[in-house]
Design a protein around this motif. Structure first.
Motif, PDB file in Angstrom:
ATOM      1  N   GLN A 140      13.611  -2.399 -63.877  1.00 40.15           N
ATOM      2  CA  GLN A 140      14.086  -2.469 -62.608  1.00 40.15           C
ATOM      3  C   GLN A 140      15.551  -2.510 -62.501  1.00 40.15           C
TER       4      GLN A 140
ATOM      5  N   ARG B 215      19.301  -3.031 -60.351  1.00 37.71           N
ATOM      6  CA  ARG B 215      19.879  -3.753 -58.996  1.00 37.71           C
ATOM      7  C   ARG B 215      21.486  -3.596 -58.718  1.00 37.71           C
TER       8      ARG B 215
ATOM      9  N   HIS C 145      16.679  -4.892 -65.249  1.00 37.57           N
ATOM     10  CA  HIS C 145      15.587  -6.220 -65.456  1.00 37.57           C
ATOM     11  C   HIS C 145      14.554  -5.698 -66.178  1.00 37.57           C
TER      12      HIS C 145
ATOM     13  N   ASP D 298       9.482  -8.875 -66.071  1.00 45.27           N
ATOM     14  CA  ASP D 298       9.536 -10.545 -65.612  1.00 45.27           C
ATOM     15  C   ASP D 298      10.951 -10.845 -65.048  1.00 45.27           C
ATOM     16  N   GLY D 299      11.745  -9.800 -64.590  1.00 45.83           N
ATOM     17  CA  GLY D 299      13.148  -9.950 -63.888  1.00 45.83           C
ATOM     18  C   GLY D 299      13.924 -10.371 -64.867  1.00 45.83           C
TER      19      GLY D 299
END
Length: 413
Positions: A58, A60, A94, A97-98
């Motif tokens: 991911q 951001r 990421h 699991d972030g």
């Protein structure tokens, strides 16, 4: 047989000059860890360094709820199409699991443009050049500044086929400028100013001759003084600029401009001396004076004007004495004559009866004048009419006589 040592020495000198040229510029912009540069208007790809191949990630953007419009993730990398200045910022990738895998600061800008360069020599031993960027790149920029002597003697050409190359020294306290020391007045140089940023570089080559760019600093120590008993004269003196070497074969000539403070137009005088006498100043008026300098052989350009100096010529003694005599005479006559001050109580001349009488008198006078004019006009008209009738009588008599002559005698009897 020639020794190889001098040749090796020349190579070492050339390498030292090249290294000095690079080191004298702003330190090279190494790509910092965690920083990526991109060009505005192109597609920029950010890689996620900590991600495993094939694992989903991911992306951001710090301080933003969403990624820029049109962005896409391809094989773990973030693709930003047609990036603009607003696209710049800090991005992070990421795992599922972030957890943070990688972060990068994206800086966007433009390629360097060809810089604008100008050079000037304030003396015949050194010259300085200054430059400005032609494009605002929005990226860290540094400059590499070097020069090469173009006109070489036969011996210099044999020693160095590439010509003399050296650094144009940059002064950190004066950004955007560099200086070449030990230049030769009769030589020509080629200057290379290269602008470098993380996206690329651009340069300008400028050919200069010392004779063309020489421009002395303004003269110093300008002093203007009035000359006693000389109402229209001012003595002006000055000194050579401290930056100009005092050599007998490199002299300066000077240009003097002056005017009364209340006037706008300048008078100009040229001289080779360090002093001059102004002979056409205006007595009693303050004058402003400036001086500039140029190479004695007319090479290059005039310097800027010096700071202003001011002085007032003495007044003509005869004029001063005449004015004092006139003033004294006026004061004495005022003291002897009685006061002519008006009576503070105003005289009232506004009598209504007197005004009425004057108006009536004017009316009667106007009536008689008009009557006289009318009578004279009538008399002239009558006289003209009577004169016209008298002229017609002889004509009638001749007509009658002609008629009687035409009749027969018997009829006449």
């Amino acid at each position: 047989m020639h020794s190889p040592i001098p040749g090796l020495g020349r190579v070492m000198v050339f390498l030292a000059a090249a290294l000095t040229s690079a080191s004298l510029a702003v330190p090279e912009d190494r790509e910092e860890e965690g920083v990526q540069y991109g060009q505005v208007g192109t597609d920029v790809t950010l890689s996620c360094a900590g991600a495993h191949a094939g694992s989903p990630v991911q992306w951001r953007r710090a301080g933003a709820a969403a990624l820029p419009e049109g962005s896409a993730i391809w094989q773990g990398a973030l693709v930003l199409p047609h990036a603009s200045l607003a696209t710049a910022g800090t991005y992070s990738c990421h795992g599922e699991d972030g957890g943070l895998l990688h972060a990068v600061s994206l800086q966007l800008g433009y390629l360097p443009g060809v810089p604008f360069v100008s050079c000037r020599a304030s003396d015949y031993e050194n010259f300085s050049c200054s430059w400005t960027s032609s494009v605002e790149t929005f990226l860290p920029t540094r400059y590499i500044t070097t020069y090469r002597k173009k006109l070489l003697t036969g011996e210099e050409k044999r020693r160095n086929k590439n010509g003399h190359v050296g650094p144009c020294l940059q002064d950190p306290s004066r950004p955007g400028t560099c200086t070449v020391h030990g230049s030769e007045f009769w030589s020509s140089y080629r200057l290379n100013i290269t602008e470098v940023n993380p996206l690329g570089s651009s340069f300008r080559l400028l050919d200069i001759t010392m004779q063309a760019i020489i421009k002395p600093d303004p003269p110093e120590g300008l002093v203007v003084e009035p000359i006693p008993l000389a109402p229209r004269r001012l003595h002006v003196s000055w000194k050579y600029p401290s930056s100009w070497p005092k050599e007998p074969h490199f002299q300066l000539r000077f240009r003097l401009q002056y005017r009364p403070v209340i006037h706008r137009s300048w008078s100009v005088v040229e001289t080779v001396n360090l002093s001059e006498v102004i002979t056409d100043a205006f007595a009693g008026l303050e004058h402003v004076v400036q001086v500039s300098a140029k190479d004695f052989l007319d090479a290059g350009n005039w310097s800027e004007w010096s700071a202003e100096a001011r002085a007032t010529p003495v007044r003509d003694p005869a004029t001063v004495a005449s004015e004092e005599t006139t003033t004294d005479t006026s004061l004495e006559s005022l003291a002897e004559e009685p006061s002519q001050a008006p009576n503070p109580e105003p005289i009232n001349h506004s009598d209504p009866l007197e005004k009425t009488a004057v108006l009536v008198s004017l009316g009667i006078f106007a009536f008689f004048v008009l009557a006289a004019v009318l009578i004279i006009t009538i008399l002239i008209w009558l006289r003209v009419r009577k004169h016209g009738k008298d002229k017609t009588k002889p004509h009638n008599f001749l007509v009658a006589a002609t008629h009687l002559k035409a009749l027969p005698k018997a009829q006449i009897l």
